[in-house]
Design a protein around this motif. Structure first.
Motif, short mmCIF file in Angstrom:
data_model
loop_
_atom_site.label_atom_id
_atom_site.label_comp_id
_atom_site.label_asym_id
_atom_site.label_seq_id
_atom_site.Cartn_x
_atom_site.Cartn_y
_atom_site.Cartn_z
N ALA A 134 -15.30 4.26 28.91
CA ALA A 134 -15.77 5.65 28.84
C ALA A 134 -15.30 6.40 27.60
CB ALA A 134 -15.33 6.41 30.09
N ILE A 135 -14.17 6.00 27.02
CA ILE A 135 -13.54 6.81 25.97
C ILE A 135 -13.56 6.07 24.63
CG2 ILE A 135 -11.40 7.93 25.27
CD1 ILE A 135 -10.77 8.17 28.32
N GLU A 136 -14.23 6.71 23.68
CA GLU A 136 -14.33 6.14 22.34
C GLU A 136 -13.10 6.48 21.49
OE1 GLU A 136 -17.11 7.21 18.61
OE2 GLU A 136 -18.18 6.53 20.40
N SER A 137 -12.62 7.73 21.62
CA SER A 137 -11.46 8.14 20.83
C SER A 137 -10.75 9.29 21.52
CB SER A 137 -11.87 8.55 19.41
OG SER A 137 -12.70 9.70 19.46
N VAL A 138 -9.45 9.44 21.20
CA VAL A 138 -8.63 10.51 21.76
C VAL A 138 -7.85 11.15 20.62
CG1 VAL A 138 -6.77 11.12 23.36
CG2 VAL A 138 -8.37 9.27 23.95
N THR A 139 -8.06 12.46 20.45
CA THR A 139 -7.28 13.24 19.50
C THR A 139 -6.74 14.44 20.26
OG1 THR A 139 -8.72 12.58 17.68
CG2 THR A 139 -7.30 14.50 17.32
N VAL A 140 -5.43 14.51 20.41
CA VAL A 140 -4.82 15.61 21.16
C VAL A 140 -3.74 16.24 20.30
CG1 VAL A 140 -3.55 16.28 23.22
CG2 VAL A 140 -5.29 14.50 23.38
N LEU A 141 -3.87 17.54 20.11
CA LEU A 141 -2.82 18.33 19.47
C LEU A 141 -2.14 19.07 20.61
CD1 LEU A 141 -4.94 19.64 16.48
CD2 LEU A 141 -3.30 17.76 16.48
N GLY A 142 -1.07 18.53 21.09
CA GLY A 142 -0.39 19.05 22.27
C GLY A 142 0.16 17.89 23.06
N ALA A 143 -0.37 17.69 24.27
CA ALA A 143 0.13 16.63 25.14
C ALA A 143 -1.02 15.84 25.74
CB ALA A 143 0.98 17.22 26.26
N PHE A 144 -0.81 14.54 25.88
CA PHE A 144 -1.78 13.64 26.48
C PHE A 144 -1.11 12.96 27.65
CE2 PHE A 144 -3.84 9.28 26.29
CZ PHE A 144 -5.00 9.67 26.94
#
Length: 141
Positions: free
Chosen positions: A116-126
Motif C-alpha cells: 500500500a505504501i510507496e514512500s514515507v516522509t515524516v517531519l515529526g514522528a512515525f
C-alpha cells in the motif's frame, strides 16, 4: 496517490509528545533557571516550549507556504488496516508526507504496508510496529 485520508489534528494531545534534547551554554542555562526561579515559567521545559511556540508563530507563514508547496499533511494521520486494504484493492499506492505524526495501526502486516505504501516522509514522528518499519525501511526518507 497522495495520502489524504485520515484525521488531521493540528493540535497536540496529551501523551502525543516527543522528547527533544538540546545543549545550551552555562550562561544561558543560568538565565533560564533564574526566570524559572522568579516564577516566569514553571520549569525549564515550560520556557523551552514557550520559546519554541514563539519561533514557530514567527515563521508560521513560511511553514504554511512550504506545506502547501510540498502538499504535506499537517497534524496526525492514522492509517488503519482497512484503509490500506482499500488502497491496495483500488490498485493505488500511498506517498505519505506528514508534518506531525504518521501512525500505522498495529494490526497492519508488513506485506500490506509494502503493497500500500510507496514512500514515507515524516517531519515529526512515525509510529509503526518494528516489523512494518523494517518492511518500509527502504521507503522511509
Amino acid at each position: 496517490m497522495k495520502a489524504s485520508s485520515g484525521a488531521v489534528e493540528p493540535r497536540q494531545r496529551v501523551g502525543e509528545t516527543e522528547k527533544m534534547t538540546i545543549n545550551v551554554g552555562v550562561v544561558d542555562l543560568g538565565q533560564v533557571d533564574l526566570l524559572v526561579q522568579e516564577g516566569f515559567y514553571s520549569n525549564r521545559s515550560d520556557l523551552v516550549r514557550t520559546a519554541l511556540r514563539n519561533q514557530l508563530a514567527l515563521h508560521a507563514d513560511t511553514v504554511k507556504q512550504t506545506v502547501a508547496r510540498r502538499t504535506l499533511t499537517v497534524g496526525l494521520q492514522h492509517f488503519s488496516r482497512a484503509s490500506l486494504e482499500r488502497i491496495v484493492a483500488a490498485g493505488q499506492r500511498l506517498q505519505i508526507q506528514v508534518v506531525g505524526l504518521a501512525r500505522i495501526a498495529d494490526d497492519v502486516t508488513p506485506e500490506l504496508a509494502r503493497a500500500a505504501i510507496e514512500s514515507v516522509t515524516v517531519l515529526g514522528a512515525f509510529q509503526a510496529s518494528a516489523e512494518v518499519r523494517q518492511a518500509l525501511s527502504d521507503r522511509i526518507q
